[in-house]
Design an enzyme around this catalytic site. Structure first.
Site, PDB file in Angstrom:
ATOM      1  CD  GLN A   1     -14.964  -0.781  -2.231  1.00 35.46           C
ATOM      2  OE1 GLN A   1     -16.227  -1.207  -2.117  1.00 35.46           O
ATOM      3  NE2 GLN A   1     -14.130  -1.492  -3.538  1.00 35.46           N
TER       4      GLN A   1
ATOM      5  CG  ASP B   1      -1.897   0.878   1.154  1.00 32.30           C
ATOM      6  OD1 ASP B   1      -1.799   2.087   0.825  1.00 32.30           O
ATOM      7  OD2 ASP B   1      -3.146   0.506   1.219  1.00 32.30           O
TER       8      ASP B   1
ATOM      9  CG  HIS C   1      -8.583  -3.267  -2.252  1.00 38.11           C
ATOM     10  ND1 HIS C   1      -9.699  -2.584  -2.862  1.00 38.11           N
ATOM     11  CD2 HIS C   1      -8.517  -2.396  -0.943  1.00 38.11           C
ATOM     12  CE1 HIS C   1     -10.125  -1.568  -2.064  1.00 38.11           C
ATOM     13  NE2 HIS C   1      -9.480  -1.444  -1.136  1.00 38.11           N
TER      14      HIS C   1
ATOM     15  CG  ASN D   1     -12.429  -1.102   4.221  1.00 37.66           C
ATOM     16  OD1 ASN D   1     -12.783  -1.433   5.329  1.00 37.66           O
ATOM     17  ND2 ASN D   1     -11.654  -0.302   4.182  1.00 37.66           N
TER      18      ASN D   1
ATOM     19  CG  HIS E   1      -6.758  -2.844   3.536  1.00 32.07           C
ATOM     20  ND1 HIS E   1      -5.943  -1.937   3.168  1.00 32.07           N
ATOM     21  CD2 HIS E   1      -7.998  -2.603   3.221  1.00 32.07           C
ATOM     22  CE1 HIS E   1      -6.703  -1.057   2.762  1.00 32.07           C
ATOM     23  NE2 HIS E   1      -8.103  -1.381   2.588  1.00 32.07           N
TER      24      HIS E   1
HETATM   25  P1  5GP Z   1      -9.933   1.165   0.928  1.00 29.72           P
HETATM   26  O1  5GP Z   1     -10.067   2.333   1.571  1.00 29.72           O
HETATM   27  O2  5GP Z   1     -10.585   1.176  -0.529  1.00 29.72           O
HETATM   28  O3  5GP Z   1     -10.290  -0.266   1.688  1.00 29.72           O
HETATM   29  O4  5GP Z   1      -8.363   1.040   0.481  1.00 29.72           O
HETATM   30  C1  5GP Z   1      -7.612   1.727  -0.444  1.00 29.72           C
HETATM   31  C2  5GP Z   1      -6.436   1.376  -0.467  1.00 29.72           C
HETATM   32  O5  5GP Z   1      -5.717   1.716  -1.594  1.00 29.72           O
HETATM   33  C3  5GP Z   1      -5.733   2.388   0.581  1.00 29.72           C
HETATM   34  O6  5GP Z   1      -5.235   2.185   1.727  1.00 29.72           O
HETATM   35  C4  5GP Z   1      -4.835   3.363  -0.226  1.00 29.72           C
HETATM   36  O7  5GP Z   1      -3.602   3.973   0.496  1.00 29.72           O
HETATM   37  C5  5GP Z   1      -4.350   2.365  -1.367  1.00 29.72           C
HETATM   38  N1  5GP Z   1      -4.142   2.965  -2.566  1.00 29.72           N
HETATM   39  C6  5GP Z   1      -4.578   3.946  -3.454  1.00 29.72           C
HETATM   40  N2  5GP Z   1      -4.231   4.035  -4.342  1.00 29.72           N
HETATM   41  C7  5GP Z   1      -3.202   3.405  -4.533  1.00 29.72           C
HETATM   42  C8  5GP Z   1      -2.017   3.293  -5.495  1.00 29.72           C
HETATM   43  O8  5GP Z   1      -1.940   3.773  -6.583  1.00 29.72           O
HETATM   44  N3  5GP Z   1      -1.071   2.138  -5.141  1.00 29.72           N
HETATM   45  C9  5GP Z   1      -1.094   1.597  -3.826  1.00 29.72           C
HETATM   46  N4  5GP Z   1      -0.088   0.575  -3.842  1.00 29.72           N
HETATM   47  N5  5GP Z   1      -2.101   1.685  -3.216  1.00 29.72           N
HETATM   48  C10 5GP Z   1      -3.070   2.530  -3.192  1.00 29.72           C
END
Ligand code: 5GP
Ligand code: ZN
Length: 136
Positions: free
Chosen positions: A95, A32, A101, A88, A103
């Site tokens: 999300q 991440d 995805h 999420n 984590h």
């Molecule tokens: P969510 O909040 O949707 O469960 O998590 C999205 C996650 O994706 C966040 O922890 C954010 O830091 C990560 N993320 C968003 N854009 C990118 C990206 O371009 N590259 C990487 N490696 N992580 C990303």
């Protein structure tokens, strides 16, 4: 299906580079970019599914087996003291990227992170109403 306008489709399929920890024909595991802790990683299926509701059963099974494998490697190589799996679905649940995805968040004693919720009281009628809605 791969979606050109989906950032995680592009990362999962290698169009956008990432720090990749693992890859096979169905998944890519990446670090991440804004980690909660050292080693915070994301399991991305290569086939687009917006969330858990859309994820095919086969991928849903495989993702937990992969999470277990990655968790053991994190424990053994990063020396984490614990690990959270977080997944999420929907804006209300936090999300931010609409491509499924999972984590993997390695935890270290005293890392200062808080993942959790405030427990609240629930009347037994409320619990019973939910049980009924879910089962009858
Ligand atoms: P969510 O909040 O949707 O469960 O998590 C999205 C996650 O994706 C966040 O922890 C954010 O830091 C990560 N993320 C968003 N854009 C990118 C990206 O371009 N590259 C990487 N490696 N992580 C990303
Ligand atoms: Zn996608």
């Amino acid at each position: 299906m791969k979606m050109d306008d989906c950032i995680f489709c592009r990362i999962a399929n290698g169009t956008i580079p990432s720090k990749t920890l693992y890859e096979d024909e169905s998944f890519r595991v990446i670090l991440d970019v804004n980690p909660a802790t050292k080693g915070h990683a994301l399991i991305l299926p290569k086939e687009h599914a917006a969330d858990l509701y859309e994820l095919p059963d086969e991928a849903a099974k495989d993702v937990l087996v992969l999470a277990k494998k990655m968790a053991k490697t994190m424990r053994d190589r990063l020396g984490c003291d614990g690990l959270n799996l977080v997944q999420n679905n929907g804006e209300a649940a936090g999300q931010t990227v609409p491509h499924f995805h999972m984590h993997l968040i390695p935890r270290y004693a005293g890392d200062g992170q808080t993942l959790g919720w405030e427990p609240r009281e629930a009347a037994s009628e409320e619990l019973e109403e939910i049980r009924r809605k879910m089962t009858e």
